[in-house]
Design a protein around this motif. Sequence first.
Motif, PDB file in Angstrom:
ATOM      1  N   GLU A 102       0.836  -1.200   0.000  1.00  0.00           N
ATOM      2  CA  GLU A 102       0.000   0.000   0.000  1.00  0.00           C
ATOM      3  C   GLU A 102       0.863   1.240   0.000  1.00  0.00           C
ATOM      4  OE1 GLU A 102      -3.545  -0.517   2.946  1.00  0.00           O
ATOM      5  OE2 GLU A 102      -1.789  -0.315   4.218  1.00  0.00           O
ATOM      6  N   SER A 103       0.313   2.313  -0.570  1.00  0.00           N
ATOM      7  CA  SER A 103       0.916   3.623  -0.347  1.00  0.00           C
ATOM      8  C   SER A 103       0.458   4.076   1.032  1.00  0.00           C
ATOM      9  CB  SER A 103       0.460   4.622  -1.414  1.00  0.00           C
ATOM     10  OG  SER A 103      -0.903   4.957  -1.209  1.00  0.00           O
ATOM     11  N   SER A 116      -0.943   6.842   1.889  1.00  0.00           N
ATOM     12  CA  SER A 116      -2.284   7.440   1.838  1.00  0.00           C
ATOM     13  C   SER A 116      -3.355   6.357   1.722  1.00  0.00           C
ATOM     14  CB  SER A 116      -2.400   8.470   0.710  1.00  0.00           C
ATOM     15  OG  SER A 116      -2.167   7.884  -0.533  1.00  0.00           O
ATOM     16  N   ASP A 117      -3.042   5.239   1.036  1.00  0.00           N
ATOM     17  CA  ASP A 117      -3.979   4.109   0.992  1.00  0.00           C
ATOM     18  C   ASP A 117      -4.203   3.547   2.399  1.00  0.00           C
ATOM     19  OD1 ASP A 117      -4.227   4.275  -1.771  1.00  0.00           O
ATOM     20  OD2 ASP A 117      -2.833   2.617  -2.164  1.00  0.00           O
ATOM     21  N   THR A 118      -3.148   3.529   3.215  1.00  0.00           N
ATOM     22  CA  THR A 118      -3.270   3.045   4.594  1.00  0.00           C
ATOM     23  C   THR A 118      -4.249   3.922   5.371  1.00  0.00           C
ATOM     24  OG1 THR A 118      -0.988   2.223   4.552  1.00  0.00           O
ATOM     25  CG2 THR A 118      -2.007   2.490   6.713  1.00  0.00           C
ATOM     26  N   ARG A 175      -7.828   3.193   4.144  1.00  0.00           N
ATOM     27  CA  ARG A 175      -8.262   1.862   4.577  1.00  0.00           C
ATOM     28  C   ARG A 175      -8.586   1.847   6.064  1.00  0.00           C
ATOM     29  NH1 ARG A 175      -5.528  -1.721   7.210  1.00  0.00           N
ATOM     30  NH2 ARG A 175      -3.464  -0.969   6.570  1.00  0.00           N
ATOM     31  N   GLU A 197     -10.602  11.210   2.390  1.00  0.00           N
ATOM     32  CA  GLU A 197      -9.617  11.634   1.403  1.00  0.00           C
ATOM     33  C   GLU A 197      -8.516  12.386   2.145  1.00  0.00           C
ATOM     34  OE1 GLU A 197     -10.013  13.825  -2.778  1.00  0.00           O
ATOM     35  OE2 GLU A 197     -10.789  15.020  -1.111  1.00  0.00           O
TER      36      GLU A 197
END
Length: 157
Positions: free
Chosen positions: A55-56, A58-60, A63, A74
Amino acid sequence: MGRIDYLHDPDAPPANSVVPSVVAFVQNDEDAVLLIQRSDNGRWALPGGGHDVGESISDTVVREVWEETGIKAEVIGISGIYTDPGHVMLYDDGEARQQFSICFRARPIGGEVRTSDETTQVRWVPPADLSTYDIHSTMRLRIEHAMDEARPTPYIG
């Protein structure tokens, strides 16, 4: 799984791990802050958790907010990086984790508040009411830094 936070405590166990993690300071249009009540220690906190392989960062954030609260978020910025070796978190399985946390500012873009296996309650809390919640001092520091939009650069410490 239970958790005990030690902050500059001589009785703290020595750390045996470091896990990059995130917390999300999510504010809605009314400036209320998204808080969770943790199921592992009963304290109130910003949603967050460990960074996973693949994951990036920001994805973490996205999530973890979704998993713990039911809110789609966001990422809009970073408010601080927290790596105090004097903050150790002891878990029931014997892991004694040294703090390594990045606090991100985020905004809600959908979803409905719900709990998860990691949260017993989820609430939008007006800033004026934050002082009435049982929030660990290290989490309060993250909240204070995130609320300070006049801060020219993220906190690093």
